[in-house]
Design a protein around this motif. Structure first.
Motif, PDB file in Angstrom:
ATOM      1  N   PRO A 122       0.799  -1.228   0.000  1.00 41.20           N
ATOM      2  CA  PRO A 122       0.000   0.000   0.000  1.00 41.20           C
ATOM      3  C   PRO A 122       0.837   1.285   0.000  1.00 41.20           C
ATOM      4  N   THR A 123       2.149   1.186  -0.176  1.00 40.83           N
ATOM      5  CA  THR A 123       3.007   2.369  -0.149  1.00 40.83           C
ATOM      6  C   THR A 123       4.106   2.261  -1.194  1.00 40.83           C
ATOM      7  N   LYS A 124       4.622   3.399  -1.593  1.00 42.60           N
ATOM      8  CA  LYS A 124       5.796   3.469  -2.468  1.00 42.60           C
ATOM      9  C   LYS A 124       7.018   3.937  -1.683  1.00 42.60           C
ATOM     10  N   GLN A 125       6.855   4.187  -0.386  1.00 39.56           N
ATOM     11  CA  GLN A 125       7.956   4.617   0.467  1.00 39.56           C
ATOM     12  C   GLN A 125       8.939   3.461   0.690  1.00 39.56           C
ATOM     13  N   CYS A 126      10.172   3.821   0.988  1.00 37.85           N
ATOM     14  CA  CYS A 126      11.203   2.824   1.296  1.00 37.85           C
ATOM     15  C   CYS A 126      10.831   2.099   2.588  1.00 37.85           C
ATOM     16  N   LEU A 127      10.873   0.767   2.567  1.00 38.22           N
ATOM     17  CA  LEU A 127      10.666  -0.050   3.761  1.00 38.22           C
ATOM     18  C   LEU A 127      12.020  -0.591   4.201  1.00 38.22           C
ATOM     19  N   ASN A 128      12.356  -0.416   5.481  1.00 36.31           N
ATOM     20  CA  ASN A 128      13.695  -0.720   5.982  1.00 36.31           C
ATOM     21  C   ASN A 128      13.804  -1.997   6.793  1.00 36.31           C
ATOM     22  N   TRP A 136       2.642  -9.756  10.431  1.00 32.36           N
ATOM     23  CA  TRP A 136       3.822  -9.135   9.832  1.00 32.36           C
ATOM     24  C   TRP A 136       3.727  -7.630  10.037  1.00 32.36           C
ATOM     25  N   VAL A 137       4.848  -6.999  10.385  1.00 30.01           N
ATOM     26  CA  VAL A 137       4.925  -5.532  10.451  1.00 30.01           C
ATOM     27  C   VAL A 137       6.184  -5.107   9.717  1.00 30.01           C
ATOM     28  N   ALA A 138       6.011  -4.191   8.757  1.00 24.91           N
ATOM     29  CA  ALA A 138       7.131  -3.619   8.007  1.00 24.91           C
ATOM     30  C   ALA A 138       7.172  -2.126   8.286  1.00 24.91           C
ATOM     31  N   VAL A 139       8.382  -1.592   8.504  1.00 23.97           N
ATOM     32  CA  VAL A 139       8.531  -0.170   8.822  1.00 23.97           C
ATOM     33  C   VAL A 139       9.457   0.492   7.819  1.00 23.97           C
ATOM     34  N   GLY A 140       9.246   1.788   7.622  1.00 26.22           N
ATOM     35  CA  GLY A 140      10.076   2.510   6.662  1.00 26.22           C
ATOM     36  C   GLY A 140       9.995   3.998   6.832  1.00 26.22           C
ATOM     37  N   ASP A 141      10.182   4.709   5.726  1.00 29.75           N
ATOM     38  CA  ASP A 141      10.265   6.164   5.738  1.00 29.75           C
ATOM     39  C   ASP A 141       8.884   6.784   5.913  1.00 29.75           C
ATOM     40  N   GLY A 142       8.532   7.050   7.175  1.00 28.52           N
ATOM     41  CA  GLY A 142       7.253   7.676   7.493  1.00 28.52           C
ATOM     42  C   GLY A 142       6.060   6.760   7.385  1.00 28.52           C
ATOM     43  N   VAL A 143       6.292   5.465   7.364  1.00 30.79           N
ATOM     44  CA  VAL A 143       5.194   4.539   7.136  1.00 30.79           C
ATOM     45  C   VAL A 143       5.404   3.231   7.907  1.00 30.79           C
ATOM     46  N   ILE A 144       4.283   2.638   8.324  1.00 33.05           N
ATOM     47  CA  ILE A 144       4.280   1.284   8.889  1.00 33.05           C
ATOM     48  C   ILE A 144       3.176   0.514   8.171  1.00 33.05           C
ATOM     49  N   CYS A 145       3.517  -0.655   7.671  1.00 28.72           N
ATOM     50  CA  CYS A 145       2.557  -1.536   7.013  1.00 28.72           C
ATOM     51  C   CYS A 145       2.388  -2.784   7.851  1.00 28.72           C
ATOM     52  N   THR A 146       1.196  -3.377   7.800  1.00 35.59           N
ATOM     53  CA  THR A 146       0.920  -4.556   8.599  1.00 35.59           C
ATOM     54  C   THR A 146       0.123  -5.568   7.775  1.00 35.59           C
ATOM     55  N   ALA A 147       0.267  -6.838   8.119  1.00 39.58           N
ATOM     56  CA  ALA A 147      -0.458  -7.887   7.405  1.00 39.58           C
ATOM     57  C   ALA A 147      -0.576  -9.130   8.275  1.00 39.58           C
ATOM     58  N   GLY A 148      -1.750  -9.753   8.261  1.00 35.12           N
ATOM     59  CA  GLY A 148      -1.914 -11.083   8.822  1.00 35.12           C
ATOM     60  C   GLY A 148      -1.528 -12.115   7.766  1.00 35.12           C
ATOM     61  N   ASN A 149      -1.780 -11.742   6.519  1.00 37.83           N
ATOM     62  CA  ASN A 149      -1.422 -12.545   5.354  1.00 37.83           C
ATOM     63  C   ASN A 149      -0.421 -11.723   4.540  1.00 37.83           C
ATOM     64  N   PRO A 150       0.789 -12.244   4.277  1.00 38.63           N
ATOM     65  CA  PRO A 150       1.802 -11.424   3.600  1.00 38.63           C
ATOM     66  C   PRO A 150       1.434 -11.012   2.173  1.00 38.63           C
ATOM     67  N   LYS A 151       0.297 -11.465   1.669  1.00 31.42           N
ATOM     68  CA  LYS A 151      -0.165 -11.024   0.343  1.00 31.42           C
ATOM     69  C   LYS A 151      -1.170  -9.878   0.456  1.00 31.42           C
ATOM     70  N   LYS A 152      -1.566  -9.528   1.701  1.00 28.54           N
ATOM     71  CA  LYS A 152      -2.581  -8.488   1.913  1.00 28.54           C
ATOM     72  C   LYS A 152      -2.094  -7.460   2.930  1.00 28.54           C
ATOM     73  N   TRP A 153      -1.172  -6.611   2.504  1.00 30.01           N
ATOM     74  CA  TRP A 153      -0.617  -5.567   3.360  1.00 30.01           C
ATOM     75  C   TRP A 153      -1.550  -4.353   3.384  1.00 30.01           C
ATOM     76  N   ARG A 154      -1.562  -3.637   4.511  1.00 35.21           N
ATOM     77  CA  ARG A 154      -2.303  -2.381   4.613  1.00 35.21           C
ATOM     78  C   ARG A 154      -1.509  -1.409   5.488  1.00 35.21           C
ATOM     79  N   LEU A 155      -1.799  -0.126   5.332  1.00 37.86           N
ATOM     80  CA  LEU A 155      -1.128   0.894   6.137  1.00 37.86           C
ATOM     81  C   LEU A 155      -1.667   0.874   7.556  1.00 37.86           C
ATOM     82  N   ALA A 156      -0.763   0.994   8.528  1.00 35.72           N
ATOM     83  CA  ALA A 156      -1.168   1.099   9.926  1.00 35.72           C
ATOM     84  C   ALA A 156      -1.479   2.558  10.245  1.00 35.72           C
TER      85      ALA A 156
END
Length: 195
Positions: free
Chosen positions: A2-8, A17-37
């Motif tokens: 759901p983002t084009k920002q860099c994920l670190n 799953w939780v992914a963090v990056g430049d001004g953004v945090i994404c989360t998913a119960g299923n790694p194919k369905k990410w959404r912005l936190a």
């Protein structure tokens, strides 16, 4: 995603799953369905960890955020104003590490205790081993309890960016194609053997 920002960084715990990056945090119960936190406060996040029902993410200028569910995040008062590159959970505490040798710990992210890293060089990664914690960056440090840190390599010739426990040893990687094995008992750093 759901983002084009860099994920670190990304972390998996408790089925999330939780992914963090430049001004953004994404989360998913299923790694194919990410959404912005949902974030209160903005930060450029470098690392994320989970422990005892709490998610913490850290990053530039000491930014820290916490979540109880990985979905909604709140800003926390940071222990420092320098960049925090790494976070790990061990001994019932979160440990953050970053610029100028900063290592701090907290049970839930509310109150932080500065730990004595015995260095002023940057630390970029922390991992948990069965014997304690290892931190790497411009040096290699080890602690059996997270409070008392000792240098294994006080200064290393290349910056190490990541360290991982394999089940038998730590492997650290960094600049100029550097890969080193860090063997336990006593900890010894050496280039890996030919494979």
């Amino acid at each position: 995603t759901p983002t084009k920002q860099c994920l670190n960084a990304v972390h998996f715990a408790e089925g999330r799953w939780v992914a963090v990056g430049d001004g953004v945090i994404c989360t998913a119960g299923n790694p194919k369905k990410w959404r912005l936190a949902k974030l209160s406060g903005v930060g450029h996040f470098k690392a994320v960890a989970y422990g005892q029902g709490v998610w913490l993410a850290c990053g530039e200028c000491g930014c820290l955020v916490r979540s109880m569910n990985g979905e909604t995040w709140e800003a926390l008062l940071a222990p420092v104003s320098t960049t925090l590159y790494a976070i790990a959970y061990a001994f019932g505490r979160f440990f953050v590490a970053g610029e100028h040798g900063v290592i701090a710990s907290s049970e839930h992210g509310d109150e932080w205790r500065q730990e004595n890293s015995q260095t002023t060089v940057h630390l970029r990664s922390v991992c948990v081993t069965p014997r304690g914690l290892m931190a790497v960056g411009d040096c290699v440090l080890f602690s059996v309890d997270g409070a008392d840190w000792k240098p294994i390599l006080p200064i290393y010739q290349a910056t190490l960016h990541c360290v991982c426990w394999t089940g038998l040893k730590c492997i650290a990687v960094g600049d100029q194609g550097t890969i080193i094995d860090i063997l336990p008992g006593p900890w010894i750093a050496e280039p890996p053997g030919d494979s």
